[in-house]
Design an enzyme around this catalytic site. Structure first.
Site, PDB file in Angstrom:
ATOM      1  N   GLU A  12       0.857  -1.201   0.000  1.00 50.23           N
ATOM      2  CA  GLU A  12       0.000   0.000   0.000  1.00 50.23           C
ATOM      3  C   GLU A  12       0.890   1.247   0.000  1.00 50.23           C
ATOM      4  OE1 GLU A  12      -2.744  -0.283   3.269  1.00 50.23           O
ATOM      5  OE2 GLU A  12      -3.756  -1.998   2.338  1.00 50.23           O
ATOM      6  N   SER A  15       7.413  -2.380   3.280  1.00 48.45           N
ATOM      7  CA  SER A  15       8.141  -3.425   4.022  1.00 48.45           C
ATOM      8  C   SER A  15       7.340  -3.937   5.210  1.00 48.45           C
ATOM      9  CB  SER A  15       9.479  -2.865   4.520  1.00 48.45           C
ATOM     10  OG  SER A  15      10.267  -2.463   3.432  1.00 48.45           O
ATOM     11  N   TRP A  72       2.051  -0.109  -6.570  1.00 51.62           N
ATOM     12  CA  TRP A  72       3.163  -0.887  -7.142  1.00 51.62           C
ATOM     13  C   TRP A  72       2.737  -2.295  -7.517  1.00 51.62           C
ATOM     14  CZ3 TRP A  72       6.723   2.111  -8.614  1.00 51.62           C
ATOM     15  CH2 TRP A  72       7.189   3.167  -7.822  1.00 51.62           C
ATOM     16  N   GLY A 123       3.295 -16.679   2.658  1.00 48.64           N
ATOM     17  CA  GLY A 123       3.468 -18.009   2.047  1.00 48.64           C
ATOM     18  C   GLY A 123       3.599 -17.893   0.533  1.00 48.64           C
ATOM     19  N   ARG A 163      36.411  -7.171 -28.886  1.00 47.93           N
ATOM     20  CA  ARG A 163      36.754  -5.749 -28.868  1.00 47.93           C
ATOM     21  C   ARG A 163      38.274  -5.557 -28.749  1.00 47.93           C
ATOM     22  NH1 ARG A 163      35.525  -0.745 -30.484  1.00 47.93           N
ATOM     23  NH2 ARG A 163      36.181   0.838 -28.988  1.00 47.93           N
ATOM     24  N   LEU A 221      31.707  -3.184 -21.529  1.00 51.81           N
ATOM     25  CA  LEU A 221      31.287  -2.849 -22.891  1.00 51.81           C
ATOM     26  C   LEU A 221      31.524  -1.381 -23.223  1.00 51.81           C
ATOM     27  CD1 LEU A 221      29.946  -5.691 -22.702  1.00 51.81           C
ATOM     28  CD2 LEU A 221      28.153  -4.776 -24.167  1.00 51.81           C
ATOM     29  N   GLU A 258       9.334  -7.766  -3.292  1.00 49.64           N
ATOM     30  CA  GLU A 258       9.286  -9.065  -2.594  1.00 49.64           C
ATOM     31  C   GLU A 258      10.254  -9.091  -1.419  1.00 49.64           C
ATOM     32  OE1 GLU A 258       7.640 -11.977  -3.879  1.00 49.64           O
ATOM     33  OE2 GLU A 258       6.999 -11.226  -5.820  1.00 49.64           O
ATOM     34  N   THR A 318      12.919  -6.073   0.481  1.00 48.71           N
ATOM     35  CA  THR A 318      14.132  -5.392   0.015  1.00 48.71           C
ATOM     36  C   THR A 318      15.384  -6.158   0.473  1.00 48.71           C
ATOM     37  OG1 THR A 318      14.424  -4.050   1.985  1.00 48.71           O
ATOM     38  CG2 THR A 318      12.956  -3.146   0.298  1.00 48.71           C
ATOM     39  N   HIS A 319      16.506  -5.741  -0.095  1.00 51.63           N
ATOM     40  CA  HIS A 319      17.811  -6.320   0.258  1.00 51.63           C
ATOM     41  C   HIS A 319      18.026  -6.270   1.778  1.00 51.63           C
ATOM     42  CE1 HIS A 319      21.888  -7.463  -0.825  1.00 51.63           C
ATOM     43  NE2 HIS A 319      22.383  -6.452  -0.158  1.00 51.63           N
TER      44      HIS A 319
HETATM   45  C1  LIG Z   1       8.318  -2.527 -10.150  1.00 49.45           C
HETATM   46  C2  LIG Z   1       7.708  -2.984  -8.867  1.00 49.45           C
HETATM   47  C3  LIG Z   1       6.726  -3.996  -8.888  1.00 49.45           C
HETATM   48  C4  LIG Z   1       6.099  -4.390  -7.695  1.00 49.45           C
HETATM   49  N1  LIG Z   1       5.103  -5.349  -7.748  1.00 49.45           N
HETATM   50  C5  LIG Z   1       4.365  -5.596  -6.610  1.00 49.45           C
HETATM   51  C6  LIG Z   1       3.203  -6.448  -6.669  1.00 49.45           C
HETATM   52  O1  LIG Z   1       2.896  -7.033  -7.723  1.00 49.45           O
HETATM   53  N2  LIG Z   1       2.442  -6.602  -5.559  1.00 49.45           N
HETATM   54  C7  LIG Z   1       2.764  -5.980  -4.375  1.00 49.45           C
HETATM   55  O2  LIG Z   1       2.022  -6.150  -3.402  1.00 49.45           O
HETATM   56  N3  LIG Z   1       3.870  -5.185  -4.287  1.00 49.45           N
HETATM   57  C8  LIG Z   1       4.664  -4.971  -5.373  1.00 49.45           C
HETATM   58  N4  LIG Z   1       5.768  -4.146  -5.303  1.00 49.45           N
HETATM   59  C9  LIG Z   1       6.042  -3.435  -4.049  1.00 49.45           C
HETATM   60  C10 LIG Z   1       7.310  -3.890  -3.352  1.00 49.45           C
HETATM   61  O3  LIG Z   1       7.144  -5.159  -2.799  1.00 49.45           O
HETATM   62  C11 LIG Z   1       7.690  -2.792  -2.329  1.00 49.45           C
HETATM   63  O4  LIG Z   1       8.166  -1.678  -3.075  1.00 49.45           O
HETATM   64  C12 LIG Z   1       8.723  -3.266  -1.328  1.00 49.45           C
HETATM   65  O5  LIG Z   1       8.172  -4.227  -0.453  1.00 49.45           O
HETATM   66  C13 LIG Z   1       9.295  -2.101  -0.495  1.00 49.45           C
HETATM   67  O6  LIG Z   1       8.286  -1.308   0.001  1.00 49.45           O
HETATM   68  P1  LIG Z   1       8.394   0.286  -0.171  1.00 49.45           P
HETATM   69  O7  LIG Z   1       8.642   0.579  -1.595  1.00 49.45           O
HETATM   70  O8  LIG Z   1       7.165   0.871   0.454  1.00 49.45           O
HETATM   71  O9  LIG Z   1       9.683   0.706   0.643  1.00 49.45           O
HETATM   72  P2  LIG Z   1       9.767   0.984   2.212  1.00 49.45           P
HETATM   73  O10 LIG Z   1       9.146  -0.139   2.966  1.00 49.45           O
HETATM   74  O11 LIG Z   1       9.274   2.365   2.474  1.00 49.45           O
HETATM   75  O12 LIG Z   1      11.344   0.938   2.444  1.00 49.45           O
HETATM   76  C14 LIG Z   1      12.202   2.038   2.167  1.00 49.45           C
HETATM   77  C15 LIG Z   1      13.604   1.665   2.651  1.00 49.45           C
HETATM   78  O13 LIG Z   1      13.575   1.478   4.077  1.00 49.45           O
HETATM   79  C16 LIG Z   1      14.144   0.224   4.400  1.00 49.45           C
HETATM   80  N5  LIG Z   1      13.477  -0.329   5.577  1.00 49.45           N
HETATM   81  C17 LIG Z   1      12.137  -0.485   5.786  1.00 49.45           C
HETATM   82  N6  LIG Z   1      11.914  -1.030   6.988  1.00 49.45           N
HETATM   83  C18 LIG Z   1      13.130  -1.251   7.554  1.00 49.45           C
HETATM   84  C19 LIG Z   1      13.574  -1.825   8.769  1.00 49.45           C
HETATM   85  N7  LIG Z   1      12.712  -2.327   9.680  1.00 49.45           N
HETATM   86  N8  LIG Z   1      14.901  -1.857   9.036  1.00 49.45           N
HETATM   87  C20 LIG Z   1      15.782  -1.387   8.122  1.00 49.45           C
HETATM   88  N9  LIG Z   1      15.431  -0.846   6.947  1.00 49.45           N
HETATM   89  C21 LIG Z   1      14.125  -0.782   6.668  1.00 49.45           C
HETATM   90  C22 LIG Z   1      13.909  -0.647   3.166  1.00 49.45           C
HETATM   91  O14 LIG Z   1      14.850  -1.708   3.119  1.00 49.45           O
HETATM   92  C23 LIG Z   1      14.101   0.351   2.044  1.00 49.45           C
HETATM   93  O15 LIG Z   1      15.464   0.469   1.739  1.00 49.45           O
HETATM   94  C24 LIG Z   1       6.468  -3.789  -6.474  1.00 49.45           C
HETATM   95  C25 LIG Z   1       7.472  -2.817  -6.463  1.00 49.45           C
HETATM   96  C26 LIG Z   1       8.091  -2.415  -7.633  1.00 49.45           C
HETATM   97  C27 LIG Z   1       9.162  -1.350  -7.573  1.00 49.45           C
END
Ligand SMILES: Cc1cc2nc3c(=O)[nH]c(=O)nc-3n(C[C@H](O)[C@H](O)[C@H](O)COP(=O)(O)OP(=O)(O)OC[C@H]3O[C@@H](n4cnc5c(N)ncnc54)[C@H](O)[C@@H]3O)c2cc1C
Length: 392
Positions: free
Chosen positions: A140, A145, A169, A245, A276, A346, A371, A373-374
């Site tokens: 949302e 995260s 997203w 899950g 090259r 390249l 899915e 973040t790193h």
């Molecule tokens: C192209 C694309 C396709 C997507 N497709 C889908 C989809 O099909 N369905 C769906 O539901 N979602 C989808 N997503 C959403 C995606 O899963 C989220 O963008 C992701 O989970 C991160 O959420 P956020 O962007 O709100 O970042 P945030 O949660 O706001 O995070 C921002 C930063 O803060 C860091 N952070 C957050 N919490 C913590 C913590 N506790 N400790 C340390 N660091 C933290 C994160 O690592 C990140 O670096 C998609 C995203 C993209 C970009």
């Protein structure tokens, strides 16, 4: 774009660990990518459009529900075959793999695992054939995260549910017929609901201006007093564990997919390094370029081994969520680093659409974020090994 001359690196003879079926499935996907994806993908990425014409081909190679039983239209394959299909598709493009991952692991999987028999019969065959495309709404605007904080909700109105809220997203949203949406009931418990295009109050505006996953359509899901029939609630699992899950299955596919993107970048850079000529020699003869290539194949081989073992554990039903997190995190990081190094090898050509590397590089910026973040996956490993929860 240059002709697709891809040759898959297999430094530790991992093919010997694959069954005949694995190799047949992998080779069919590889051929299809060469024939139907490589020639068109750069153009579609440049114009930021999903190539609809490949949906039938994705269904034919078993990319929609590889491990879903054949009685529901799936391919009935094991987890290694599933992984190999994802690897080959992402070798072509991460956006195309994202479309297949969402359809399989985030739409078909929850309907298969958490749905009832009527729901399985109604949706799975159409999703497997690509007649219907699906999307998965968890994230949302204010909860990425931390999906457990979601505010999208539904109320029991007696003969139907009333759904309100918004998701952001969402891959495949702009064209999906079916959305698996996660929302809280009046007690605050998370449930999955199947929302169909055409329901009043449901809209899916497209997200524009992406520099990454440009050949994958992304959008929002908006629910404004949507009346959802009661039979559209997934009855067999609720709570945050239900969407998580699905994410396990999708993240596992991403771990394989990232290997595909990395293989393509490595293979392209290796070939280029032999062709090259600078200072009268192929650039591959310079030690600095050999260091890059040697480190790439080392990291790629480590990732291949990690992922193959994870596939065996998945087949045995033993892989943990934390093990999947480790592979997703490691492999996407490996791929993004290989893409960056390969692009440098390249030179100026590396930034053009003549080669796939810059597109992979930009795509992987989404793959390293979605899915989980790193950093979130690192914290999952941290929690697993220490027993101490950094999220609280
Ligand atoms: C192209 C694309 C396709 C997507 N497709 C889908 C989809 O099909 N369905 C769906 O539901 N979602 C989808 N997503 C959403 C995606 O899963 C989220 O963008 C992701 O989970 C991160 O959420 P956020 O962007 O709100 O970042 P945030 O949660 O706001 O995070 C921002 C930063 O803060 C860091 N952070 C957050 N919490 C913590 C913590 N506790 N400790 C340390 N660091 C933290 C994160 O690592 C990140 O670096 C998609 C995203 C993209 C970009």
């Amino acid at each position: 774009m240059k002709p697709d001359l891809f040759e898959a690196p297999d430094y530790y003879n991992l093919d010997e660990l694959l069954s005949e079926e694995h190799k047949l499935v992998r080779d069919a996907a590889r051929e299809w990518v060469k024939r139907d994806v490589s020639p068109i993908i750069e153009e579609y990425a440049q114009k930021a459009e999903f190539p609809n014409q490949i949906i039938g081909g994705l269904a034919e190679i078993g990319a929609f529900g590889p491990y879903i039983p054949v009685e529901y239209g799936g391919a009935g394959l094991d987890q290694i075959s599933y992984g190999l299909i994802m690897q080959e598709i992402e070798r072509g493009d991460s956006g195309v793999r994202s479309t297949a991952s969402v359809q399989s692991s985030l739409v078909m999987y929850p309907i298969w695992k958490y749905g009832n028999e009527e729901q399985r019969q109604k949706y799975l065959p159409k999703l497997a054939s690509g007649e219907w495309m699906g999307c998965f709404g968890l994230t949302e605007p204010d909860h990425g995260s931390n999906p457990g904080g979601m505010v999208t909700n539904f109320k029991d109105m007696g003969d139907h549910y009333l759904l309100n809220g918004a998701k952001m997203w969402i891959s495949n949203a702009p064209f999906a017929q079916v959305a698996v949406v996660w929302a809280k009931n009046e007690e605050g418990r998370i449930h999955g609901l199947i929302v169909e295009r055409g329901m009043e109050g449901f809209s899916t505006p497209e997200t524009h201006n992406k520099w990454s996953l440009r050949a994958s359509a992304t959008g929002e899901l908006i629910f404004d007093n949507v009346k959802v029939p009661k039979e559209n609630l997934l009855p067999n699992k609720s709570g945050l564990g239900a969407p998580l899950g699905c994410l396990d299955s999708a993240r596992y596919g991403i771990a394989w997919g990232a290997i595909g993107a990395a293989m393509d970048c490595y293979d392209t850079a290796l070939r280029y390094s032999k062709e090259r000529i600078q200072f009268g020699k192929p650039i591959g003869q310079f030690q600095l370029q050999q260091k890059k290539l040697a480190e790439m194949i080392t990291e790629l081989t480590k990732a291949q081994l990690l992922t193959w073992r994870l596939g065996v554990l998945r087949n045995e039903g033993k892989a943990t969520s934390a093990q999947i997190s480790m592979a997703k995190r490691n492999n996407v990081d490996m791929a993004i680093n290989i893409a960056r190094e390969a692009r440098q090898m390249l030179g100026g050509m590396g930034i053009t659409g003549e080669y796939s590397i810059m597109r992979h590089s930009m795509n992987l910026e989404s793959v390293i974020t979605y899915e989980g973040t790193h950093d979130i996956h690192l914290l999952i490993t941290g929690l697993d090994i220490t027993g101490l929860n950094a999220f609280k």
